[in-house]
Scaffold this active site. Structure first.
Site, mmCIF file in Angstrom:
data_model
loop_
_atom_site.group_PDB
_atom_site.id
_atom_site.type_symbol
_atom_site.label_atom_id
_atom_site.label_comp_id
_atom_site.label_asym_id
_atom_site.label_seq_id
_atom_site.Cartn_x
_atom_site.Cartn_y
_atom_site.Cartn_z
ATOM 1 C CG ASN A 1 -34.312 28.666 -34.754
ATOM 2 O OD1 ASN A 1 -35.346 28.822 -34.118
ATOM 3 N ND2 ASN A 1 -34.315 28.420 -36.043
ATOM 4 N N GLY B 1 -40.742 24.313 -33.156
ATOM 5 C CA GLY B 1 -39.636 23.657 -32.452
ATOM 6 C C GLY B 1 -39.331 22.326 -33.100
ATOM 7 C CB THR C 1 -40.810 19.268 -28.847
ATOM 8 O OG1 THR C 1 -39.435 19.109 -28.559
ATOM 9 C CG2 THR C 1 -41.492 19.975 -27.706
ATOM 10 C CD GLU D 1 -45.097 26.315 -39.328
ATOM 11 O OE1 GLU D 1 -44.278 25.707 -40.044
ATOM 12 O OE2 GLU D 1 -46.131 26.823 -39.765
ATOM 13 C CB CYS E 1 -36.529 25.350 -39.325
ATOM 14 S SG CYS E 1 -37.336 26.883 -39.813
ATOM 15 C CD GLU F 1 -47.530 29.435 -37.206
ATOM 16 O OE1 GLU F 1 -46.443 30.041 -37.225
ATOM 17 O OE2 GLU F 1 -48.017 28.943 -36.169
HETATM 18 P P1 NAD Z 1 -37.562 22.250 -28.882
HETATM 19 O O1 NAD Z 1 -38.605 21.394 -29.472
HETATM 20 O O2 NAD Z 1 -36.573 21.638 -27.968
HETATM 21 O O3 NAD Z 1 -38.208 23.450 -28.043
HETATM 22 C C1 NAD Z 1 -39.125 24.361 -28.622
HETATM 23 C C2 NAD Z 1 -40.021 24.913 -27.522
HETATM 24 O O4 NAD Z 1 -40.848 23.879 -27.017
HETATM 25 C C3 NAD Z 1 -39.242 25.477 -26.329
HETATM 26 O O5 NAD Z 1 -39.888 26.630 -25.853
HETATM 27 C C4 NAD Z 1 -39.357 24.340 -25.324
HETATM 28 O O6 NAD Z 1 -39.239 24.752 -23.981
HETATM 29 C C5 NAD Z 1 -40.753 23.837 -25.605
HETATM 30 N N1 NAD Z 1 -41.017 22.453 -25.144
HETATM 31 C C6 NAD Z 1 -40.127 21.448 -24.943
HETATM 32 N N2 NAD Z 1 -40.767 20.332 -24.539
HETATM 33 C C7 NAD Z 1 -42.085 20.634 -24.494
HETATM 34 C C8 NAD Z 1 -43.260 19.890 -24.167
HETATM 35 N N3 NAD Z 1 -43.211 18.605 -23.818
HETATM 36 N N4 NAD Z 1 -44.453 20.516 -24.235
HETATM 37 C C9 NAD Z 1 -44.526 21.807 -24.632
HETATM 38 N N5 NAD Z 1 -43.455 22.565 -24.934
HETATM 39 C C10 NAD Z 1 -42.249 21.986 -24.886
HETATM 40 O O7 NAD Z 1 -36.859 22.979 -30.112
HETATM 41 P P2 NAD Z 1 -35.577 23.916 -30.065
HETATM 42 O O8 NAD Z 1 -34.392 23.056 -29.829
HETATM 43 O O9 NAD Z 1 -35.844 25.081 -29.188
HETATM 44 O O10 NAD Z 1 -35.551 24.465 -31.576
HETATM 45 C C11 NAD Z 1 -34.919 23.816 -32.628
HETATM 46 C C12 NAD Z 1 -35.921 23.059 -33.484
HETATM 47 O O11 NAD Z 1 -36.931 23.942 -33.938
HETATM 48 C C13 NAD Z 1 -35.302 22.462 -34.731
HETATM 49 O O12 NAD Z 1 -35.793 21.172 -34.906
HETATM 50 C C14 NAD Z 1 -35.804 23.381 -35.840
HETATM 51 O O13 NAD Z 1 -35.879 22.770 -37.106
HETATM 52 C C15 NAD Z 1 -37.156 23.743 -35.331
HETATM 53 N N6 NAD Z 1 -37.633 24.978 -35.937
HETATM 54 C C16 NAD Z 1 -38.658 24.894 -36.849
HETATM 55 C C17 NAD Z 1 -39.117 26.057 -37.470
HETATM 56 C C18 NAD Z 1 -40.230 26.009 -38.485
HETATM 57 O O14 NAD Z 1 -40.759 27.056 -38.818
HETATM 58 N N7 NAD Z 1 -40.604 24.858 -38.982
HETATM 59 C C19 NAD Z 1 -38.535 27.290 -37.148
HETATM 60 C C20 NAD Z 1 -37.511 27.332 -36.224
HETATM 61 C C21 NAD Z 1 -37.069 26.168 -35.607
#
Ligand code: NAD
Length: 438
Positions: free
Chosen positions: A108, A184, A188, A206, A240, A419
């Site tokens: 995002n 993410g 995950t 996060e 997020c 963080e």
């Molecule tokens: P995601 O969890 O699908 O992917 C995030 C990252 O994790 C990607 O690089 C992905 O390839 C990797 N990944 C996926 N499966 C994995 C595994 N089993 N082991 C290790 N790595 C793995 O998330 P997304 O769809 O890319 O992002 C959206 C999400 O991120 C939303 O839920 C959003 O709320 C969250 N987000 C949180 C913050 C925060 O600061 N809290 C900031 C931005 C986004």
């Protein structure tokens, strides 16, 4: 990925011993080099992600050099404690780099969040294997070229592209990667927590949110409406910290709804390259379909779609693009699925409330606890509610006002650890106490 870890391990031997001042100079130089490539990065971020170009220009890309400058200078001021034992002994704490850090980031805010992890990890003397999102890899790729151009010492930063399954998962399980910083989704994050637990890795998570945006009737009205629009639809609702549950006090609910609707209907969803587009495209077909299915779910649960609710077809070359109208839903109870599950799109649910007590209870009823916004002109109420809300971040009379020094992160299923500022430097270092008998 294994080769990247090996290279990072090798480079750790010299980077961890490089004086802070030198590390800082190298990272400052890198920041300058990123800035020189701003135009290329802005265009790539917008094209890859679908976000409006003006947004990449105003927010995403300037944050990358800022992250590096912030942590390159923070490390020069980072200190540790001394505990003196009444003349008997002196304890001092060393904060040492840990080793190879695994940094996993989402789609995002692709470059913004990648550099938010890489910068403190490197400043603290670790080397890094970074895994950007496979959905938006472009700016990370350009960034890797920029690092080479800036003369970043070989092996200290290794960017490995690929899916979560093929690269992310083995990175989290790698025995020579003792520390993982992840941003993410919550599902995950759960997988990463289980993969790393038996290996006792240092972990920062996060994750997702379902953030309440609470408008009391004594709030400065126009500001509250304007902020609600931003908190609901910025970056197509894919932040997020977006306020996806909009609680409005009963006595101003109708007027608020009417102004909020009018402002939302005026938003332009369009070509991300156009400065007049308020919203661009959703990141992917898969994510667009997920959002649309969540809108359907809201309808099935009895929600009324006040505006939006559909895919939008633009003209010309963008006619197959993944655009969704900004969507406002009302009429759903606070405890339904729509109001509990993260949608991560331009969709907001409006919920009226009677009293402070009611709204606190509804706001805290989800499994998430990332951020919250409160709008009120009563200072005592602002303090009371801020203290009672279960979230890592609370804004009063504003939204997404960021200071890089603050502890950033969530409670409950939104995160573990914080963080930002010295919190990041503490995370990316290991504390070691040395006790000297006098
Ligand atoms: P995601 O969890 O699908 O992917 C995030 C990252 O994790 C990607 O690089 C992905 O390839 C990797 N990944 C996926 N499966 C994995 C595994 N089993 N082991 C290790 N790595 C793995 O998330 P997304 O769809 O890319 O992002 C959206 C999400 O991120 C939303 O839920 C959003 O709320 C969250 N987000 C949180 C913050 C925060 O600061 N809290 C900031 C931005 C986004």
């Amino acid at each position: 990925m294994n080769q990247a870890v090996e290279a990072a391990q090798q480079a750790f031997k010299s980077w961890s011993r490089t004086p802070k001042r030198e590390r800082s100079d190298i990272l400052m130089k890198l920041a300058d080099e990123i800035e020189k490539h701003s135009d290329e990065l802005i265009a790539a971020e917008s094209k890859d992600n679908g976000k409006p170009k003006w947004l990449a220009q105003a927010v995403d890309i300037p944050r990358a050099p800022e992250n590096f400058r912030f942590f390159a200078t923070a490390i020069l001021h980072f200190n540790s404690e001394i505990h003196e034992m009444d003349g008997q002994a002196l304890n001092y704490t060393l904060r040492q780099p840990i080793g190879v850090a695994g940094c996993i980031s989402p789609w995002n805010l692709p470059l913004y969040l990648l550099t938010w992890k890489v910068a403190p990890a490197l400043a603290a003397g670790n080397t890094v294997v970074a895994k950007p999102s496979e959905v938006t890899p472009m700016t990370a790729f350009i960034f890797s070229k920029i690092c080479q151009k800036a003369g970043l010492p070989k092996g200290i930063l290794n960017i490995v592209h690929g899916t979560g399954e093929k690269v992310g998962d083995p990175l989290t399980r790698h025995p020579d990667v003792p520390i993982i910083s992840f941003t993410g989704g919550t599902e995950t994050g759960g997988k990463i927590a289980s993969a790393t637990a038996p290996l006792f890795k240092k972990l920062s998570l996060e994750m997702g949110g379902k953030n309440p945006n609470i408008i009391f009737s004594d709030a400065e009205f126009d500001n509250a409406v304007e902020m609600a629009v931003k908190a609901s639809f910025s970056n197509q609702g894919q932040i997020c910290l977006c306020g996806s549950r909009l609680f409005v006090q009963e006595d101003i609910y109708d007027k608020f709804k009417s102004d909020f609707l009018e402002k939302t209907r005026n938003l332009v969803v369009g070509d991300p390259r156009d400065n007049s587009s308020n919203l661009g495209a959703i990141v992917s077909k898969q994510h667009m379909e997920k959002i649309l299915s969540k809108i359907e779910q809201a309808r099935d649960e009895g929600g009324k779609v006040l505006t939006g609710g559909k895919r939008l077809q633009l003209d010309g070359e963008l006619k197959n693009g993944y655009y969704i109208e900004p969507t406002i839903i009302e009429g759903l109870p606070a405890d339904c699925q729509t109001n509990h599950e993260e949608i991560f799109g331009p969709v907001v649910s409006m919920i009226p409330f009677k009293s402070e007590e009611d709204v606190i209870s509804m706001a805290n009823s989800t499994r998430y606890g990332l951020s919250a916004s409160i709008f009120t002109s009563d200072v005592s109420r602002a303090h009371r509610v801020a203290s009672a809300i279960d979230s890592g971040i609370v804004w009063v009379n504003t939204w997404l006002l960021r200071d890089l020094r603050i502890p950033f992160g969530g409670m409950k299923s939104s995160g573990i650890g914080r963080e930002g500022g010295f919190n990041s430097l503490q995370f990316f270092t290991e504390s070691k106490n040395v006790c000297i008998k006098i």
